[in-house]
Motif scaffolding. Structure first.
Motif, mmCIF file in Angstrom:
data_model
loop_
_atom_site.group_PDB
_atom_site.id
_atom_site.type_symbol
_atom_site.label_atom_id
_atom_site.label_comp_id
_atom_site.label_asym_id
_atom_site.label_seq_id
_atom_site.Cartn_x
_atom_site.Cartn_y
_atom_site.Cartn_z
ATOM 1 N N ALA A 10 45.078 40.971 32.932
ATOM 2 C CA ALA A 10 45.835 42.245 32.853
ATOM 3 C C ALA A 10 45.990 42.828 34.359
ATOM 4 C CB ALA A 10 44.919 43.298 32.264
ATOM 5 N N THR A 11 47.344 43.246 34.661
ATOM 6 C CA THR A 11 47.631 43.548 35.888
ATOM 7 C C THR A 11 46.733 44.842 36.455
ATOM 8 O OG1 THR A 11 49.554 44.967 35.315
ATOM 9 C CG2 THR A 11 49.922 42.724 36.005
ATOM 10 N N GLN A 12 46.433 45.601 35.473
ATOM 11 C CA GLN A 12 45.691 46.788 36.042
ATOM 12 C C GLN A 12 44.693 46.746 34.883
ATOM 13 O OE1 GLN A 12 47.500 50.478 37.309
ATOM 14 N NE2 GLN A 12 49.308 49.562 36.626
ATOM 15 N N LEU A 13 43.246 47.155 35.468
ATOM 16 C CA LEU A 13 42.242 47.115 34.270
ATOM 17 C C LEU A 13 41.327 48.160 34.878
ATOM 18 C CD1 LEU A 13 40.265 45.777 32.454
ATOM 19 C CD2 LEU A 13 39.612 44.194 34.204
ATOM 20 N N ARG A 14 40.657 49.018 33.836
ATOM 21 C CA ARG A 14 39.463 49.840 34.081
ATOM 22 C C ARG A 14 38.366 49.342 33.054
ATOM 23 N NH1 ARG A 14 42.077 55.187 32.865
ATOM 24 N NH2 ARG A 14 43.608 54.003 31.540
ATOM 25 N N ALA A 15 37.152 49.229 33.444
ATOM 26 C CA ALA A 15 36.087 48.696 32.859
ATOM 27 C C ALA A 15 34.786 49.201 32.947
ATOM 28 C CB ALA A 15 36.117 47.099 32.614
ATOM 29 N N TYR A 38 27.251 45.986 26.097
ATOM 30 C CA TYR A 38 28.485 46.580 25.698
ATOM 31 C C TYR A 38 29.531 46.576 26.627
ATOM 32 C CZ TYR A 38 31.727 50.362 24.617
ATOM 33 O OH TYR A 38 32.838 51.242 24.249
ATOM 34 N N TYR A 39 30.816 46.163 26.511
ATOM 35 C CA TYR A 39 31.824 46.058 27.263
ATOM 36 C C TYR A 39 33.071 46.850 26.602
ATOM 37 C CZ TYR A 39 35.591 43.998 29.951
ATOM 38 O OH TYR A 39 36.960 43.661 30.723
ATOM 39 N N ARG A 40 33.503 47.780 27.544
ATOM 40 C CA ARG A 40 34.611 48.497 27.057
ATOM 41 C C ARG A 40 35.852 48.305 28.132
ATOM 42 N NH1 ARG A 40 37.318 52.303 24.095
ATOM 43 N NH2 ARG A 40 38.477 54.011 25.066
ATOM 44 N N ALA A 41 37.019 47.946 28.014
ATOM 45 C CA ALA A 41 38.135 47.659 29.097
ATOM 46 C C ALA A 41 39.288 48.448 28.681
ATOM 47 C CB ALA A 41 38.436 46.355 29.084
ATOM 48 N N MET A 42 40.076 49.118 29.459
ATOM 49 C CA MET A 42 41.386 49.808 29.287
ATOM 50 C C MET A 42 42.220 48.665 30.068
ATOM 51 S SD MET A 42 40.082 53.716 29.094
ATOM 52 C CE MET A 42 38.659 53.302 30.177
ATOM 53 N N GLU A 43 43.312 47.908 29.407
ATOM 54 C CA GLU A 43 43.965 47.396 30.192
ATOM 55 C C GLU A 43 45.645 47.744 30.306
ATOM 56 O OE1 GLU A 43 43.701 43.247 28.641
ATOM 57 O OE2 GLU A 43 41.654 43.091 28.954
ATOM 58 N N ASP A 44 45.845 48.303 31.330
ATOM 59 C CA ASP A 44 47.183 48.943 31.530
ATOM 60 C C ASP A 44 48.301 48.063 31.086
ATOM 61 O OD1 ASP A 44 45.854 51.222 31.854
ATOM 62 O OD2 ASP A 44 45.818 51.239 34.075
ATOM 63 N N SER A 45 48.213 46.842 31.451
ATOM 64 C CA SER A 45 49.261 46.072 31.055
ATOM 65 C C SER A 45 48.987 44.393 30.776
ATOM 66 C CB SER A 45 50.479 46.147 32.536
ATOM 67 O OG SER A 45 49.554 45.884 33.908
ATOM 68 N N THR A 46 48.995 44.192 29.920
ATOM 69 C CA THR A 46 48.772 42.753 29.283
ATOM 70 C C THR A 46 49.782 42.229 28.729
ATOM 71 O OG1 THR A 46 46.366 43.093 29.058
ATOM 72 C CG2 THR A 46 47.106 41.172 27.977
ATOM 73 N N ARG A 47 50.403 40.968 29.145
ATOM 74 C CA ARG A 47 51.536 40.209 28.497
ATOM 75 C C ARG A 47 51.216 38.922 28.296
ATOM 76 N NH1 ARG A 47 55.913 38.132 31.834
ATOM 77 N NH2 ARG A 47 54.933 37.968 33.999
#
Length: 501
Positions: free
Chosen positions: A69-74, A96-105
């Motif tokens: 992911a080009t941008q990641l918040r975890a 527990y792991y939570r991630a918000m990936e702004d751009s995965t392709r």
């Protein structure tokens, strides 16, 4: 291990504060080795060592593989520890792991099985959210006057991964592993045999929120692609839904022995077999159409040598060697099509000089993947030296700071790449060229961190930390397909809070 030596080992570990135990690379290397292999839990892990970690970080940059992911918040929360209950030694961990990936392709999946031949993807960047829960537990009890240890381990994981923009994807997964070991303790060492059985599932579904994209076949960004092999991708706008049902089993032989008066060696030789069965569920009499059956054998050797634990921190050396062989049976062409092989070797050394901890490593990796039906192959070999140093600097009786620096380099020794340009879909060309450029380009990493440690507070030791890491290829990466070219760098920064109790 003789009774007097067991007591000396326990006294040496247990006399340390939890924070000092966690800050020592040597002790932590031994800790992770014992927890990974389970059978040395009783004597090689500090008693009543418990920790709670909260880690929040962000990462940004295009120097990533095709699945990144080009941008990641975890955010990651975990707790782990060991205790003794009666004659039982018990260790457990929850994460527990939570991630918000702004751009995965390109390649969308759980990332559990990165060498699996079946997955889906798109050329468009997608926003992904991931929630992963994992739990591990080890219980050990010694019969026959501490001469017959029995060890049971449980590992459970459940994950939910989804994107909320077109093309939408959702992947749900779980896995469960159970291991059991029996051993025998001798005056100068021990032996154990461990058996493992596990199973799990990944369930994949892809769809669209906006109907105009669901019927699109012109704009390649909004077309979903289904990969069955290393390079056999085909566009599939609708109805990408399949399961990966997998089972695994294996065995380990483990032993430890005192080789000199102040040295002890631990060793594990293991084998794992895993079968992943990919199925498209439908209304046929069988209820599904088989897609691919991927069989994987993994062999590993793990050896650790430590000096006497009578010092504040032992000197620890570790050698790990592994081989993974995978091959599929592709039901679309009714034969084996994809083969995968990975060889790894890792040498590590950890030591402590007064208040300075040092960890050095040298790794080697050789990876080869090949698709026979479309003549696509990628192979590379790399050497990976790394160094990490931290120093504890007292500020007051109850406080200290611990600066840390780490350096690593990925030096590509050799590479081979074959990608015929005729009749190869755009998606296949993009993902293969991207990974070729990423994995066959040398790169380096520089990292730094600073911890602030509070001792003897009301509920134990507390460490507050900040850290940052920077990755960059050592040369400019060029290519003819601009959307397949990885970026120039990547940066990650985070904060961490750890409480020991």
């Amino acid at each position: 291990m003789r009774g007097s030596e067991v007591r000396a080992q326990s006294t040496a570990i247990d006399s340390l504060s939890h924070a000092a135990y966690a800050q020592s690379y040597s002790w932590q290397q031994l800790y992770h080795f014992a927890v990974l292999n389970k059978v040395w839990l009783k004597d090689e892990v500090k008693n009543n060592f418990n920790r709670l970690d909260a880690d929040a970080y962000l990462a940004k940059g295009n120097w990533i593989d095709a699945q990144g992911a080009t941008q990641l918040r975890a955010l990651e929360l975990s707790t782990q520890g060991k205790t003794n209950v009666g004659g039982f030694s018990v260790w457990g961990k929850f994460n527990y792991y939570r991630a918000m990936e702004d751009s995965t392709r390109l390649r969308h999946q759980t990332r559990m099985h990165t060498d699996a031949p079946v997955y889906f993807g798109s050329l468009k960047n997608n926003y992904y959210e991931r929630n992963i829960y994992s739990m591990e537990a080890i219980v050990q009890y010694c019969f026959d006057r501490q001469r017959l240890p029995m060890t049971v381990g449980v590992d459970y994981r459940v994950g939910n991964h989804f994107s909320n923009n077109d093309p939408r994807g959702r992947v749900a997964d779980f896995q469960f592993d159970l291991s059991a070991a029996v051993g025998r303790v001798f005056p100068n060492g021990d032996i154990h045999v461990n058996f493992l059985y596990g199973y799990g599932r990944e369930r994949v579904g892809v769809g669209y929120k906006n109907d105009k994209y669901a019927n699109n076949t012109a704009d390649p960004l909004y077309i979903n692609y289904y990969m069955n092999g290393f390079g056999r991708a085909k566009d599939q706008v609708r109805d990408i839904r399949y399961n990966d049902d997998f089972i695994r089993y294996g065995t380990d032989f483990l032993f430890s022995r005192e080789v000199f008066t102040d040295h002890k060696v631990f060793a594990k030789a293991g084998w794992r077999y895993e079968q992943q069965f990919f199925k498209f569920y439908d209304s046929s009499p069988l209820t599904y159409t088989p897609l691919n059956k991927y069989k994987r054998n993994a062999y590993d050797l793990d050896v650790l040598l430590k000096t006497s634990a009578s010092d504040a921190s032992p000197r620890v050396y570790r050698l790990h060697a592994g081989v993974v062989d995978g091959r599929d049976y592709n039901y679309e062409i009714a034969q084996n099509n994809y083969v995968y092989r990975k060889e790894t070797l890792l040498l590590e050394a950890s030591d402590r000089f007064k208040n300075i901890s040092i960890k050095a490593a040298l790794g080697y990796e050789s990876t080869a993947s090949e698709d026979g039906s479309v003549a696509i192959s990628l192979a590379y070999k790399s050497l990976k030296p790394a160094l990490e140093i931290n120093q504890q600097i007292p500020l007051a009786v109850k406080a200290a700071i611990i600066p840390r620096i780490c350096l690593s380099y990925n030096h590509v020794l050799d590479s081979e790449f074959s990608l015929p340009s005729v009749f190869i879909p755009t998606f296949t060309q993009t993902i293969m060229q991207h990974n070729h450029l990423y994995y066959t380009t040398s790169s380096y990493r520089v990292g730094a961190g600073l911890d602030y440690q509070l001792n003897n507070v009301q509920f134990g030791n507390v460490v507050l930390g900040v850290y940052a890491d920077y990755w960059q290829p050592s040369t400019k990466v060029n290519g003819t397909n601009y959307i397949a070219i990885p970026g120039d760098d990547r940066f990650q920064a985070g904060v961490r809070i750890t409480a020991f109790f």
